[in-house]
Design an enzyme around this catalytic site. Structure first.
Site, mmCIF file in Angstrom:
data_model
loop_
_atom_site.group_PDB
_atom_site.id
_atom_site.type_symbol
_atom_site.label_atom_id
_atom_site.label_comp_id
_atom_site.label_asym_id
_atom_site.label_seq_id
_atom_site.Cartn_x
_atom_site.Cartn_y
_atom_site.Cartn_z
ATOM 1 N N GLY A 195 53.384 17.526 32.663
ATOM 2 C CA GLY A 195 54.578 16.983 33.302
ATOM 3 C C GLY A 195 55.014 17.832 34.478
ATOM 4 O O GLY A 195 54.203 18.376 35.232
ATOM 5 N N GLY A 196 56.326 17.987 34.620
ATOM 6 C CA GLY A 196 56.873 18.749 35.728
ATOM 7 C C GLY A 196 56.431 20.191 35.737
ATOM 8 O O GLY A 196 56.358 20.823 36.804
ATOM 9 N N GLY A 430 33.268 18.704 67.036
ATOM 10 C CA GLY A 430 34.608 19.122 66.643
ATOM 11 C C GLY A 430 34.604 20.189 65.567
ATOM 12 O O GLY A 430 35.526 21.009 65.494
ATOM 13 N N ALA A 431 33.560 20.219 64.731
ATOM 14 C CA ALA A 431 33.488 21.227 63.677
ATOM 15 C C ALA A 431 33.381 22.629 64.272
ATOM 16 O O ALA A 431 33.921 23.591 63.721
ATOM 17 C CB ALA A 431 32.304 20.947 62.762
#
Length: 540
Positions: A195-196, A430-431
């Protein structure tokens, strides 16, 4: 006149020295009472609860703290704390510590703060008093500038305390965020974390898990089955291997708690106590100018042949020792902490053994997080390139490779620590830019004689640039081969980038360690100020 005769007062014999009975309110009695109480608190809820914890294959909170910290160094904070909740029978069950052991000690002589959930008490569930102990410890860790380690083994919020338990988690989360990049925060999952509660580890710098005992998820198997109809076990949903290899939530997974906690200690040896300090320096007994000629045999000149970049790292760093993070997730990039000449460095390297070292969504996220962490804690960065580009495909594009790749670009552009780029072989498109090129702020860039820096590989480039010539040729295949050689000769030779100042020098593989050591020493006093701003907008 009546005369009053006073009777002699009877006196008890004076007891011999040391035999005087203690009064109920004497200091000695109170001290003995305190000692008994401390012994009870230290023993916990009883032998049966301890045996049940051991039967689950888990250590107790105090046994874990003893393994983590230097012997005899632990000082406990608020051991006598008890909750003040009422209702649902809580008023009749008020154990000391309230299910969490908090305090501080040392790891290799350096101060560390730690809290450990005690699953034997309320299943380690968090209530108001439990949370307030953790809040106090986190505040002390931040104020004193020392790392915080959380040993998580709790069943989530204490349901009987309602919203006050949830508010306790909110206080932890806000402190996690406030301390981010200020002090190292390490989460060790040694039981359920559901959960949280799972969001606190997600906010920290590193998460460790242990196979068979650690589970972490937002909604458990029962909820998943009820909502989606999927049948899944706790380990299949959120076990150590799932988070270490599939989700990337955990940086490390181990077979037992002792090994796990030993590696937590090892990780701390690479990290500074806070963002105002440099990482610990060890004696440089591995010569900084040691030759690394073996690298010429490890890395094939043919850019299409694979090799293990971890062997390159081993050859360069002190004694071949490094500490890899997320070793089983996004394996096409390697992120590791190591030392060169005794000083800590962070290494980011493409891994040709996995998908040819291509960058994809997961690799971009993994490297971006690591770069940000190194920058926050004053750890210089060495980036080793052998990258053919970003992974093409509809799935990658639709899932946001542009946005995720931008995370890595942003992390490098924002980093102010010393940054050195080392091009081993290919660096395309771009790499090449994203992997800490000179154009985005690398302080120095070096390359081996096998480097190829270009917009794309020669074959693809020839098909675009010389498309018409190839199509009109009597022998298109021969023409394509000729154009590929021409493109390589003109734009992809090893000295092309160096001639334009985008690479500072082309170096022999055998010189690599010495060049990096000298460069890092020169950059040790680097100072770069960012523009005045509240914070940048990370492309999340």
């Amino acid at each position: 006149m009546t005369t009053v005769v006073e009777k002699p007062v009877a006196h008890s014999p004076v007891p011999p020295a040391g035999s005087e009975p203690e009064r109920p309110d004497s200091m000695h009695v109170r001290v003995e009472e305190l000692r008994r109480l401390r012994a009870e608190v230290h023993a916990g809820p009883g032998q049966r609860a301890t045996e049940a914890q051991h039967a689950r294959g888990k250590l107790t909170a105090r046994e874990r703290i003893e393994l983590l910290l230097d012997e005899g160094s632990f000082t406990e904070l608020e051991p006598l704390r008890r909750h003040r909740a009422t209702g649902f029978g809580l008023e009749h069950k008020r154990p000391h510590t309230d299910g969490v052991v908090t305090g501080w000690g040392t790891v290799d002589g350096r101060q560390v703060f730690v809290y450990a959930h005690d699953f034997r008490i309320f299943g380690g569930a968090l209530g108001e008093s439990h949370a307030m102990k953790i809040h106090k410890l986190m505040d002390l860790a931040e104020a004193s500038g020392a790392p915080l380690v959380s040993l998580c083994d709790g069943a989530g919020a204490r349901i009987q305390e309602g919203v006050t338990a949830l508010a306790g988690y909110g206080g932890i989360f806000s402190r996690n965020a406030r301390s981010s990049g200020v002090i190292p925060q390490i989460s060790v999952i040694l039981g359920p974390c559901a959960g949280g509660a799972a969001y606190s580890p997600a906010l920290t710098d590193f998460t460790f898990m242990v196979r068979g005992v650690s589970q972490m998820f937002i909604t458990g198997p029962d909820v998943v089955r009820a909502v989606t109809g999927e049948q899944v076990s706790m380990d299949e949903l959120g076990g150590a291997d799932v988070h270490a290899s599939v989700s990337g939530v955990a940086a490390f997974a181990y077979d037992d708690e002792a090994t796990c906690l030993e590696d937590v200690r090892h990780l701390l040896s690479y990290l500074p106590s806070n963002n105002r300090q440099a990482p610990p320096v060890l004696p440089g007994d591995d010569p900084a100018d040691r030759r690394t000629d073996r690298l010429a045999d490890l890395v094939p000149a043919d850019p299409s042949r694979g090799y293990d970049v971890r062997e390159v790292i081993e050859e360069i760093v002190d004694h071949g020792e490094y500490f890899e993070t997320h070793p089983t997730w996004a394996v096409n990039v390697v992120c590791a902490l190591a030392r060169i000449d005794g000083h800590v460095v962070g290494i980011v390297a493409n891994q040709p053994l996995a998908s040819a070292g291509v960058l994809d969504i997961k690799a971009s996220e993994k490297a971006a997080r690591f770069v940000s962490l190194c920058d926050a804690f004053n750890i210089p960065l060495v980036t080793m390139l052998d990258v053919p580009g970003f992974l093409p495909g509809v799935d990658q594009e639709h899932n946001g490779i542009i946005r995720h790749g931008a995370k890595l670009l942003y992390a490098y552009c924002n980093a102010t620590v010393p940054r050195i780029q080392l091009i081993l072989r290919k660096a395309y498109g771009g790499a090449y830019i994203v992997m800490d090129s000179r154009s985005v702020g690398a302080d120095l860039s070096f390359a081996w004689p096998t480097n190829e820096v270009a917009v794309m590989g020669a074959e693809g480039a020839a098909n675009v640039v010389f498309r018409r010539q190839i199509a009109d040729a009597d022998d298109p295949a021969a023409m394509r081969e000729r154009m590929v050689k021409e493109y390589k000769a003109e734009l992809m030779h090893p000295y092309y980038a160096a001639e334009r100042g985008l690479v500072d020098d082309v170096v022999e593989p055998g010189e690599t360690r010495a060049v990096l050591a000298r460069s890092l020493a020169m950059l040790r006093t680097k100072h770069r100020a960012l523009p005045q701003r509240k914070h940048g907008i990370t492309p999340l």
